[in-house]
Design an enzyme around this catalytic site. Sequence first.
Site, PDB file in Angstrom:
ATOM      1  N   GLY A  12      44.452  40.682  35.671  1.00 18.66           N
ATOM      2  CA  GLY A  12      44.583  42.128  35.907  1.00 18.66           C
ATOM      3  C   GLY A  12      44.720  42.458  37.374  1.00 18.66           C
ATOM      4  N   GLY A  15      45.010  49.162  39.385  1.00 19.14           N
ATOM      5  CA  GLY A  15      44.289  49.956  40.393  1.00 19.14           C
ATOM      6  C   GLY A  15      43.077  49.231  40.949  1.00 19.14           C
ATOM      7  CB  THR A  95      42.309  43.546  31.642  1.00 17.75           C
ATOM      8  OG1 THR A  95      41.287  43.054  30.740  1.00 17.75           O
ATOM      9  CG2 THR A  95      42.933  42.354  32.341  1.00 17.75           C
ATOM     10  CB  SER A  96      40.707  48.347  29.880  1.00 16.22           C
ATOM     11  OG  SER A  96      42.055  48.582  29.560  1.00 16.22           O
ATOM     12  CB  VAL A 149      27.524  51.693  33.686  1.00 13.68           C
ATOM     13  CG1 VAL A 149      26.905  53.092  33.618  1.00 13.68           C
ATOM     14  CG2 VAL A 149      27.565  51.068  32.305  1.00 13.68           C
ATOM     15  CG  LEU A 153      27.643  55.181  41.706  1.00 15.50           C
ATOM     16  CD1 LEU A 153      27.390  56.392  40.804  1.00 15.50           C
ATOM     17  CD2 LEU A 153      27.254  55.498  43.140  1.00 15.50           C
ATOM     18  CG  ASP A 222      35.068  55.564  30.122  1.00 15.01           C
ATOM     19  OD1 ASP A 222      35.401  54.374  30.315  1.00 15.01           O
ATOM     20  OD2 ASP A 222      34.414  56.223  30.961  1.00 15.01           O
ATOM     21  CE  LYS A 226      32.061  54.521  32.460  1.00 11.24           C
ATOM     22  NZ  LYS A 226      32.784  55.671  33.002  1.00 11.24           N
ATOM     23  N   GLY A 344      37.577  55.233  40.636  1.00 13.01           N
ATOM     24  CA  GLY A 344      38.490  54.997  41.761  1.00 13.01           C
ATOM     25  C   GLY A 344      38.532  53.515  42.072  1.00 13.01           C
TER      26      GLY A 344
HETATM   27  N1  LIG Z   1      39.737  52.862  37.553  1.00 10.66           N
HETATM   28  C1  LIG Z   1      38.439  53.092  37.671  1.00 10.66           C
HETATM   29  O1  LIG Z   1      37.998  53.999  38.373  1.00 10.66           O
HETATM   30  C2  LIG Z   1      37.473  52.232  36.956  1.00 10.66           C
HETATM   31  C3  LIG Z   1      37.903  51.247  36.109  1.00 10.66           C
HETATM   32  N2  LIG Z   1      37.015  50.470  35.443  1.00 10.66           N
HETATM   33  C4  LIG Z   1      37.521  49.442  34.579  1.00 10.66           C
HETATM   34  O2  LIG Z   1      38.313  48.539  35.357  1.00 10.66           O
HETATM   35  C5  LIG Z   1      39.305  47.936  34.529  1.00 10.66           C
HETATM   36  C6  LIG Z   1      40.656  48.040  35.209  1.00 10.66           C
HETATM   37  O3  LIG Z   1      40.981  49.383  35.393  1.00 10.66           O
HETATM   38  P1  LIG Z   1      42.301  49.813  36.214  1.00 10.66           P
HETATM   39  O4  LIG Z   1      42.549  48.844  37.304  1.00 10.66           O
HETATM   40  O5  LIG Z   1      42.126  51.230  36.532  1.00 10.66           O
HETATM   41  O6  LIG Z   1      43.434  49.618  35.091  1.00 10.66           O
HETATM   42  P2  LIG Z   1      45.013  49.409  35.320  1.00 10.66           P
HETATM   43  O7  LIG Z   1      45.681  49.868  34.081  1.00 10.66           O
HETATM   44  O8  LIG Z   1      45.419  50.020  36.616  1.00 10.66           O
HETATM   45  O9  LIG Z   1      45.188  47.825  35.463  1.00 10.66           O
HETATM   46  C7  LIG Z   1      44.968  46.946  34.404  1.00 10.66           C
HETATM   47  C8  LIG Z   1      45.561  45.599  34.778  1.00 10.66           C
HETATM   48  O10 LIG Z   1      45.235  44.670  33.752  1.00 10.66           O
HETATM   49  C9  LIG Z   1      46.431  44.011  33.302  1.00 10.66           C
HETATM   50  N3  LIG Z   1      46.227  43.660  31.900  1.00 10.66           N
HETATM   51  C10 LIG Z   1      45.949  44.459  30.857  1.00 10.66           C
HETATM   52  N4  LIG Z   1      45.789  43.735  29.723  1.00 10.66           N
HETATM   53  C11 LIG Z   1      45.978  42.442  30.073  1.00 10.66           C
HETATM   54  C12 LIG Z   1      45.941  41.198  29.375  1.00 10.66           C
HETATM   55  N5  LIG Z   1      45.673  41.157  28.055  1.00 10.66           N
HETATM   56  N6  LIG Z   1      46.186  40.060  30.044  1.00 10.66           N
HETATM   57  C13 LIG Z   1      46.477  40.081  31.371  1.00 10.66           C
HETATM   58  N7  LIG Z   1      46.511  41.239  32.108  1.00 10.66           N
HETATM   59  C14 LIG Z   1      46.266  42.388  31.455  1.00 10.66           C
HETATM   60  C15 LIG Z   1      47.519  45.022  33.512  1.00 10.66           C
HETATM   61  O11 LIG Z   1      48.766  44.375  33.537  1.00 10.66           O
HETATM   62  P3  LIG Z   1      50.117  45.166  33.133  1.00 10.66           P
HETATM   63  O12 LIG Z   1      50.326  46.150  34.234  1.00 10.66           O
HETATM   64  O13 LIG Z   1      51.154  44.090  33.062  1.00 10.66           O
HETATM   65  O14 LIG Z   1      49.831  45.812  31.808  1.00 10.66           O
HETATM   66  C16 LIG Z   1      47.081  45.586  34.877  1.00 10.66           C
HETATM   67  O15 LIG Z   1      47.474  44.711  35.906  1.00 10.66           O
HETATM   68  C17 LIG Z   1      39.198  48.662  33.170  1.00 10.66           C
HETATM   69  O16 LIG Z   1      38.434  47.907  32.288  1.00 10.66           O
HETATM   70  C18 LIG Z   1      38.468  49.957  33.520  1.00 10.66           C
HETATM   71  O17 LIG Z   1      37.718  50.471  32.442  1.00 10.66           O
HETATM   72  C19 LIG Z   1      35.661  50.606  35.583  1.00 10.66           C
HETATM   73  C20 LIG Z   1      35.153  51.556  36.426  1.00 10.66           C
HETATM   74  C21 LIG Z   1      36.027  52.481  37.144  1.00 10.66           C
HETATM   75  N1  LIG Z   2      37.747  56.042  33.355  1.00 14.54           N
HETATM   76  C1  LIG Z   2      36.441  55.763  33.833  1.00 14.54           C
HETATM   77  C2  LIG Z   2      36.526  54.756  34.924  1.00 14.54           C
HETATM   78  C3  LIG Z   2      35.217  54.177  35.242  1.00 14.54           C
HETATM   79  O1  LIG Z   2      34.507  53.649  34.406  1.00 14.54           O
HETATM   80  C4  LIG Z   2      35.812  57.031  34.389  1.00 14.54           C
HETATM   81  O2  LIG Z   2      36.542  57.985  34.586  1.00 14.54           O
HETATM   82  O3  LIG Z   2      34.594  57.048  34.605  1.00 14.54           O
HETATM   83 NA    NA Z   3      27.809  50.466  38.488  1.00 14.42          NA
END
Ligand SMILES: NC(=O)C1=CN([C@@H]2O[C@H](COP(=O)(O)OP(=O)(O)OC[C@H]3O[C@@H](n4cnc5c(N)ncnc54)[C@H](OP(=O)(O)O)[C@@H]3O)[C@@H](O)[C@H]2O)C=CC1
Ligand SMILES: N[C@@H](CC=O)C(=O)O
Ligand code: NA
Length: 361
Positions: A12, A15, A95-96, A149, A153, A222, A226, A344
Amino acid sequence: MTSKQVLIAIIGAGGVGKCFLSQLEVLARKRPSPQLSLCYICTSKKALYSSDYSAIATDSALSTLGSSSQTPLELPKLADYLASAQSKAILIDNTSSQDVADAYPQFLSRGVSIVTPNKKAFSGSYKLWQDIFAAAAESGAKVYHESSVGAGLPVISTLKDLVDTGDEVTKIEGVFSGTMSFLFNSFAPTSGSGGKWSVEVKKAKELGYTEPDPRDDLNGLDVARKLTILARLAGLPVESPTSFPVQSLIPKELESVSSGDEFLQRLPEFDSQMEETKAAAEKEGKVVRFVGSIDVATKQVKVGLEKFDRSHPIAALKGSDNIISFYTKRYGSNPLIIQGAGAGGEVTAMGVTSDLIKVLS
Ligand SMILES: NC(=O)C1=CN([C@@H]2O[C@H](COP(=O)(O)OP(=O)(O)OC[C@H]3O[C@@H](n4cnc5c(N)ncnc54)[C@H](OP(=O)(O)O)[C@@H]3O)[C@@H](O)[C@H]2O)C=CC1
Ligand SMILES: N[C@@H](CC=O)C(=O)O
Ligand code: NA
């Protein structure tokens, strides 16, 4: 490879993944030993790795990955690849993906530690939760998920510390979603009129606060995930995020829409529904906010909208701030409160990087 080297594999690069890569670069500079060596990175379509675990340069990893013709290893093969290395390996799941989460026991049982902001493993079935921690206990591999979560933080570490030092957690409550916090703080501010609901939803996505599909935030799941994680850590064996009441903010008419893009395109048609909710709170001199709570004694968990006086700390939050109150025997009627940005890329990656430091320690 040497024993002073630790291999890092990243799944992954969105962001959070991109911010993690730059933090990894800083960490590797600040902490020369053990030497951190990136040996694998992939998105859902592309991958970068070599059979001899050669180090991938972190500063150019994203552009090299972008032009790579390698495809991701299947998860069991990735587990083989990492477990066969002479150095210890740590998998960073940015990833998610539920599929990646389901494979954690395979990695852990083979000695590969895991660090992740992905909530799916810890809020999926209770059996997966048990399998993950049993596999880790047996092999000695570590698993850390602070950013699952409250982003960076210190929510999970604080709860673990409370429990491990013998305190009794009676209630956990607050705002657990950066997206929901941002949406209500800007759509229904304590002063002024606020923006349009659908416009704020698009902004939250652009700011990187939402899940890859913002419907996973708006349907309350979501936050439910958490709370499932926190409830389990507090000693309640909650079966799943759908085993307690969760209020969804998805308009009924859009429940069957197939893609996130179509959902966002059609959302403005339903702005009046959220305006009515906001007006009903305003009539009572209040504002509406999306909150959650876990009552450990009564075993009740709930997620949804509530009205708050404008002077309430929950009403007065700013930006993507989360606020999480732990009520415990030791802290009595004045809860331990954690507050700050709850979404973020940078703040989430910070939680991931600091977990990585814990594994290294
Ligand atoms: N954004 C936030 O503020 C927060 C996010 N999180 C968690 O962080 C994680 C990532 O979030 P975020 O970066 O925002 O998400 P994005 O959608 O920006 O990025 C996800 C990444 O994972 C890759 N991906 C998805 N599925 C697979 C897979 N099966 N195998 C390989 N690569 C995969 C995607 O590739 P591709 O682009 O090719 O699909 C992409 O590069 C999530 O679980 C989210 O819940 C937690 C707290 C806060
Ligand atoms: N989408 C989630 C990202 C962090 O877990 C949120 O908005 O809190
Ligand atoms: Na935390």
